[in-house]
Design a protein around this motif. Structure first.
Motif, PDB file in Angstrom:
ATOM      1  N   GLY A 112       0.779  -1.229   0.000  1.00 53.89           N
ATOM      2  CA  GLY A 112       0.000   0.000   0.000  1.00 53.89           C
ATOM      3  C   GLY A 112       0.809   1.277   0.000  1.00 53.89           C
ATOM      4  O   GLY A 112       0.240   2.361   0.174  1.00 53.89           O
ATOM      5  N   LEU A 113       2.127   1.186  -0.201  1.00 53.89           N
ATOM      6  CA  LEU A 113       2.926   2.410  -0.273  1.00 53.89           C
ATOM      7  C   LEU A 113       2.584   3.176  -1.547  1.00 53.89           C
ATOM      8  O   LEU A 113       2.260   2.573  -2.570  1.00 53.89           O
ATOM      9  N   PRO A 114       2.661   4.506  -1.533  1.00 49.42           N
ATOM     10  CA  PRO A 114       2.369   5.297  -2.727  1.00 49.42           C
ATOM     11  C   PRO A 114       3.258   4.885  -3.895  1.00 49.42           C
ATOM     12  O   PRO A 114       4.424   4.504  -3.710  1.00 49.42           O
ATOM     13  N   LEU A 115       2.710   4.982  -5.091  1.00 49.91           N
ATOM     14  CA  LEU A 115       3.423   4.516  -6.279  1.00 49.91           C
ATOM     15  C   LEU A 115       4.726   5.287  -6.496  1.00 49.91           C
ATOM     16  O   LEU A 115       5.743   4.716  -6.894  1.00 49.91           O
ATOM     17  N   GLY A 116       4.707   6.589  -6.215  1.00 53.62           N
ATOM     18  CA  GLY A 116       5.925   7.375  -6.375  1.00 53.62           C
ATOM     19  C   GLY A 116       7.031   6.927  -5.447  1.00 53.62           C
ATOM     20  O   GLY A 116       8.211   6.920  -5.815  1.00 53.62           O
ATOM     21  N   VAL A 117       6.675   6.523  -4.249  1.00 57.03           N
ATOM     22  CA  VAL A 117       7.656   6.037  -3.276  1.00 57.03           C
ATOM     23  C   VAL A 117       8.293   4.747  -3.769  1.00 57.03           C
ATOM     24  O   VAL A 117       9.520   4.570  -3.725  1.00 57.03           O
ATOM     25  N   THR A 118       7.472   3.827  -4.255  1.00 52.56           N
ATOM     26  CA  THR A 118       7.993   2.544  -4.718  1.00 52.56           C
ATOM     27  C   THR A 118       8.887   2.720  -5.945  1.00 52.56           C
ATOM     28  O   THR A 118       9.884   2.011  -6.104  1.00 52.56           O
ATOM     29  N   PHE A 119       8.557   3.684  -6.816  1.00 51.40           N
ATOM     30  CA  PHE A 119       9.392   3.901  -7.998  1.00 51.40           C
ATOM     31  C   PHE A 119      10.693   4.621  -7.641  1.00 51.40           C
ATOM     32  O   PHE A 119      11.714   4.405  -8.300  1.00 51.40           O
ATOM     33  N   SER A 120      10.678   5.472  -6.623  1.00 54.78           N
ATOM     34  CA  SER A 120      11.933   6.065  -6.164  1.00 54.78           C
ATOM     35  C   SER A 120      12.878   4.971  -5.692  1.00 54.78           C
ATOM     36  O   SER A 120      14.086   5.008  -5.980  1.00 54.78           O
ATOM     37  N   PHE A 121      12.341   3.982  -4.990  1.00 56.63           N
ATOM     38  CA  PHE A 121      13.161   2.844  -4.572  1.00 56.63           C
ATOM     39  C   PHE A 121      13.637   2.047  -5.784  1.00 56.63           C
ATOM     40  O   PHE A 121      14.809   1.661  -5.864  1.00 56.63           O
ATOM     41  N   LEU A 122      12.737   1.801  -6.733  1.00 54.02           N
ATOM     42  CA  LEU A 122      13.064   0.969  -7.899  1.00 54.02           C
ATOM     43  C   LEU A 122      14.170   1.602  -8.743  1.00 54.02           C
ATOM     44  O   LEU A 122      15.018   0.893  -9.293  1.00 54.02           O
ATOM     45  N   ILE A 123      14.186   2.927  -8.839  1.00 51.13           N
ATOM     46  CA  ILE A 123      15.233   3.600  -9.609  1.00 51.13           C
ATOM     47  C   ILE A 123      16.546   3.622  -8.836  1.00 51.13           C
ATOM     48  O   ILE A 123      17.618   3.357  -9.382  1.00 51.13           O
ATOM     49  N   SER A 124      16.464   3.908  -7.549  1.00 51.85           N
ATOM     50  CA  SER A 124      17.676   4.066  -6.744  1.00 51.85           C
ATOM     51  C   SER A 124      18.404   2.755  -6.497  1.00 51.85           C
ATOM     52  O   SER A 124      19.640   2.711  -6.527  1.00 51.85           O
ATOM     53  N   SER A 125      17.655   1.680  -6.268  1.00 52.73           N
ATOM     54  CA  SER A 125      18.269   0.431  -5.826  1.00 52.73           C
ATOM     55  C   SER A 125      19.349  -0.091  -6.769  1.00 52.73           C
ATOM     56  O   SER A 125      20.463  -0.394  -6.324  1.00 52.73           O
ATOM     57  N   PRO A 126      19.092  -0.225  -8.077  1.00 51.80           N
ATOM     58  CA  PRO A 126      20.165  -0.708  -8.946  1.00 51.80           C
ATOM     59  C   PRO A 126      21.183   0.360  -9.327  1.00 51.80           C
ATOM     60  O   PRO A 126      22.340   0.058  -9.607  1.00 51.80           O
ATOM     61  N   MET A 127      20.742   1.628  -9.361  1.00 47.47           N
ATOM     62  CA  MET A 127      21.620   2.689  -9.853  1.00 47.47           C
ATOM     63  C   MET A 127      22.669   3.095  -8.828  1.00 47.47           C
ATOM     64  O   MET A 127      23.834   3.366  -9.166  1.00 47.47           O
ATOM     65  N   VAL A 128      22.283   3.129  -7.558  1.00 47.89           N
ATOM     66  CA  VAL A 128      23.160   3.658  -6.513  1.00 47.89           C
ATOM     67  C   VAL A 128      23.167   2.693  -5.331  1.00 47.89           C
ATOM     68  O   VAL A 128      22.119   2.237  -4.893  1.00 47.89           O
ATOM     69  N   ASP A 129      24.337   2.369  -4.830  1.00 48.91           N
ATOM     70  CA  ASP A 129      24.438   1.642  -3.565  1.00 48.91           C
ATOM     71  C   ASP A 129      25.767   1.970  -2.906  1.00 48.91           C
ATOM     72  O   ASP A 129      26.659   2.557  -3.523  1.00 48.91           O
ATOM     73  N   LEU A 130      25.900   1.604  -1.643  1.00 39.79           N
ATOM     74  CA  LEU A 130      27.100   1.944  -0.897  1.00 39.79           C
ATOM     75  C   LEU A 130      28.333   1.274  -1.489  1.00 39.79           C
ATOM     76  O   LEU A 130      29.436   1.822  -1.449  1.00 39.79           O
ATOM     77  N   GLY A 131      28.146   0.072  -2.023  1.00 43.50           N
ATOM     78  CA  GLY A 131      29.266  -0.621  -2.642  1.00 43.50           C
ATOM     79  C   GLY A 131      29.806   0.136  -3.838  1.00 43.50           C
ATOM     80  O   GLY A 131      31.026   0.273  -4.011  1.00 43.50           O
ATOM     81  N   SER A 132      28.887   0.660  -4.674  1.00 40.67           N
ATOM     82  CA  SER A 132      29.338   1.421  -5.844  1.00 40.67           C
ATOM     83  C   SER A 132      30.064   2.681  -5.411  1.00 40.67           C
ATOM     84  O   SER A 132      31.022   3.114  -6.075  1.00 40.67           O
ATOM     85  N   LEU A 133      29.644   3.294  -4.311  1.00 41.14           N
ATOM     86  CA  LEU A 133      30.306   4.499  -3.824  1.00 41.14           C
ATOM     87  C   LEU A 133      31.772   4.216  -3.508  1.00 41.14           C
ATOM     88  O   LEU A 133      32.675   4.951  -3.927  1.00 41.14           O
ATOM     89  N   VAL A 134      32.023   3.117  -2.788  1.00 41.66           N
ATOM     90  CA  VAL A 134      33.402   2.789  -2.421  1.00 41.66           C
ATOM     91  C   VAL A 134      34.224   2.407  -3.649  1.00 41.66           C
ATOM     92  O   VAL A 134      35.373   2.823  -3.800  1.00 41.66           O
ATOM     93  N   LEU A 135      33.635   1.614  -4.548  1.00 41.86           N
ATOM     94  CA  LEU A 135      34.371   1.215  -5.747  1.00 41.86           C
ATOM     95  C   LEU A 135      34.670   2.416  -6.650  1.00 41.86           C
ATOM     96  O   LEU A 135      35.760   2.523  -7.212  1.00 41.86           O
ATOM     97  N   LEU A 136      33.705   3.304  -6.785  1.00 39.95           N
ATOM     98  CA  LEU A 136      33.944   4.507  -7.585  1.00 39.95           C
ATOM     99  C   LEU A 136      35.026   5.379  -6.947  1.00 39.95           C
ATOM    100  O   LEU A 136      35.859   5.959  -7.651  1.00 39.95           O
ATOM    101  N   MET A 137      35.026   5.458  -5.624  1.00 43.01           N
ATOM    102  CA  MET A 137      36.067   6.208  -4.934  1.00 43.01           C
ATOM    103  C   MET A 137      37.437   5.610  -5.191  1.00 43.01           C
ATOM    104  O   MET A 137      38.435   6.331  -5.339  1.00 43.01           O
ATOM    105  N   SER A 138      37.513   4.280  -5.268  1.00 42.33           N
ATOM    106  CA  SER A 138      38.804   3.612  -5.447  1.00 42.33           C
ATOM    107  C   SER A 138      39.392   3.886  -6.830  1.00 42.33           C
ATOM    108  O   SER A 138      40.606   3.749  -7.017  1.00 42.33           O
ATOM    109  N   ILE A 139      38.577   4.273  -7.790  1.00 39.03           N
ATOM    110  CA  ILE A 139      39.048   4.469  -9.168  1.00 39.03           C
ATOM    111  C   ILE A 139      39.012   5.941  -9.577  1.00 39.03           C
ATOM    112  O   ILE A 139      39.979   6.465 -10.133  1.00 39.03           O
ATOM    113  N   PHE A 140      37.901   6.618  -9.303  1.00 41.22           N
ATOM    114  CA  PHE A 140      37.715   7.972  -9.816  1.00 41.22           C
ATOM    115  C   PHE A 140      37.928   9.062  -8.765  1.00 41.22           C
ATOM    116  O   PHE A 140      37.958  10.238  -9.113  1.00 41.22           O
TER     117      PHE A 140
END
Length: 333
Positions: A112-140
């Motif tokens: 029952g969560l609002p559709l906009g909330v669920t899509f914010s999660f759906l976009i963020s989950s694969p695009m951004v995560d803490l692991g990518s932050l550390v790996l990107l820091m290690s290279i860029f």
């Protein structure tokens, strides 16, 4: 101190030197294409795998304190922009690819969560995560890594906001809207520390099993680009001489299926060969967010109109991001 952490701890440059000596001991010259490719491949595979093991273990352990039902309750306490922002932030601590994020999206929608909330999660989950932050820091470096994460969160929140204001709840598949979220039998049970640690280890092994083939493929492609493709080719197609480089990178990246860990070696090689930063970031975002398998899966749970809006929002956000980063890079050079 920060340079030491970025280069030697996160970047593991000492490992590259060690592997280079091993390649030379085997009779290969690391200044030649073959030797350099082998050094690049072995070094990146080991580095990414080690970092991934440590990061997924830590993230999975933290995530054990936020099971889906608890996450749903947390998001349910907020409304509007705050709710979409919390959903995007929660997406950063879920080490899922675009396909494995969809079942969580379904559960949140059924709850029952609002559709906009669920899509914010759906976009963020694969695009951004803490692991990518550390790996990107290690290279860029931390500036590019932070900019990538912030941009991903902005796209996720903006995308969710647009979808929510379009009132497209009727575009969710009927079986999702009519179903009730299944409540866990022991949702209030608190796992022991040993169970949390074992669960984190299981998550590491499961995730590595899924993503390791993509790491190998990504590093192999990166080694090919880094050592075998002439720099002038990359510069002409993805450099500042091609105003459509961002669009091309987005279109080429969208059909692929990989997570960010497989994209980073390719991005590293493209950037080293003269591709603009915005082009590289657009490619990474398109691969992780708009993979063809995930769109096929999403087509089963939302109707064509909502799916089209989702794709248009993501593509537009990625392309705008690419051109903004290109402009910033051009001004700083």
């Amino acid at each position: 101190m920060w340079d030491f952490i970025q280069n030697q701890v996160l970047g593991m440059r000492w490992l590259s030197t060690f592997i280079g000596r091993g390649v030379q001991a085997a009779g290969l010259d690391i200044s030649e294409r073959l030797g350099a490719s082998i050094q690049f491949f072995v070094y990146d595979v080991i580095k990414i795998t080690v970092l991934l093991f440590v990061l997924i273990f830590i993230i999975s352990y933290i995530q054990s304190y936020f099971p889906p039902e608890k996450s749903r309750r947390i998001m349910g306490r907020f409304q509007g922009l705050w709710a979409r922002s919390i959903a995007a932030l929660l997406g950063t601590v879920t080490p899922f690819c675009s396909c494995s994020s969809i079942p969580i999206f379904m559960g949140f929608t059924q709850a029952g969560l609002p559709l906009g909330v669920t899509f914010s999660f759906l976009i963020s989950s694969p695009m951004v995560d803490l692991g990518s932050l550390v790996l990107l820091m290690s290279i860029f470096g931390w500036k590019i890594a932070a900019a990538y994460v912030v941009t991903g969160l902005v796209i996720a929140v903006a995308g969710g906001s647009i979808i929510e204001h379009l009132h497209m709840e009727s575009q969710v598949a009927d079986f999702i809207r009519s179903a009730r979220a299944v409540q866990p039998e022991y949702e209030d049970a608190v796992p022991a520390q040993r169970e949390r640690l074992q669960s984190a280890l299981d998550s590491v092994l499961s995730t590595l099993k899924k993503v390791f083939p993509y790491i190998l493929a990504g590093v192999a492609a990166g080694a090919l680009i880094h050592n075998w493709i002439p720099e002038i080719w990359i510069t002409r197609v993805l450099g500042d001489k091609n105003p459509l480089g961002v669009v091309l990178a987005t279109v080429l990246g969208a059909p692929m299926y990989a997570d960010i860990f497989g994209c980073i070696p390719i991005a590293e090689s493209l950037l080293a060969k003269g591709a603009l930063l915005g082009v590289v970031l657009s490619f990474m975002m398109a691969v992780t967010t708009l993979s063809l398998p995930s769109l096929i899966m999403l087509n089963k749970v939302v109707k064509a109109r909502l799916l089209s809006v989702f794709i248009v929002i993501c593509v537009a956000g990625i392309i705008v991001t690419g051109y903004v980063f290109n402009a910033v890079q051009t001004m700083l050079v």
